[in-house]
Write a protein that holds these residues in place. Structure first.
Motif, mmCIF file in Angstrom:
data_model
loop_
_atom_site.group_PDB
_atom_site.id
_atom_site.type_symbol
_atom_site.label_atom_id
_atom_site.label_comp_id
_atom_site.label_asym_id
_atom_site.label_seq_id
_atom_site.Cartn_x
_atom_site.Cartn_y
_atom_site.Cartn_z
ATOM 1 N N ASP A 1 68.184 -36.673 0.254
ATOM 2 C CA ASP A 1 66.941 -37.249 -0.246
ATOM 3 C C ASP A 1 66.935 -38.778 -0.277
ATOM 4 N N GLY A 2 67.978 -39.400 0.235
ATOM 5 C CA GLY A 2 68.022 -40.849 0.272
ATOM 6 C C GLY A 2 68.924 -41.469 -0.774
ATOM 7 N N TYR A 3 69.515 -40.669 -1.621
ATOM 8 C CA TYR A 3 70.405 -41.192 -2.656
ATOM 9 C C TYR A 3 71.806 -40.649 -2.442
ATOM 10 N N ASP A 4 72.786 -41.472 -2.726
ATOM 11 C CA ASP A 4 74.188 -41.070 -2.611
ATOM 12 C C ASP A 4 74.705 -40.816 -4.030
ATOM 13 N N TYR A 5 75.032 -39.581 -4.332
ATOM 14 C CA TYR A 5 75.452 -39.199 -5.665
ATOM 15 C C TYR A 5 76.954 -39.207 -5.858
ATOM 16 N N ASP A 6 77.696 -39.680 -4.890
ATOM 17 C CA ASP A 6 79.144 -39.692 -4.983
ATOM 18 C C ASP A 6 79.579 -40.751 -5.979
#
Length: 92
Positions: free
Chosen positions: A85-90
């Motif tokens: 979705d365009g976000y990096d949750y790492d």
């Protein structure tokens, strides 16, 4: 990436042609990843040499491709099917 790759361009994983173009480029806080398209065989795939985002639902690297609701080709999780979705949750 060798010197020949620098001069002639990246090689397609499927047909071996050197007619790859960047289809889409995404920047994340940890780096960048690209989606490539081959002009010879018309394959679109994720360039696995850069940063590949992790799925926020299950934590698996999103190594497949899928389309979002706007028909944009984006990375997709092979485990749960979530499309990037365009976000990096790492957190690493």
């Amino acid at each position: 990436m060798g010197f020949l790759d620098f001069l002639l361009g990246d090689k397609c994983e499927y047909c071996g042609s050197r007619s790859l173009k960047v289809h889409n480029r995404f920047k994340t806080p940890r780096g960048e990843f690209r989606i490539l398209a081959c002009e010879s065989c018309r394959r679109v795939y994720l360039d696995k040499t850069g940063d590949i985002p992790k799925c926020w639902k299950c934590g698996t690297r999103q190594t497949l491709l899928g389309r979002n609701e706007y028909n944009v080709i984006l990375p997709k999780c092979p485990n749960c099917g979530y499309v990037y979705d365009g976000y990096d949750y790492d957190e690493d």
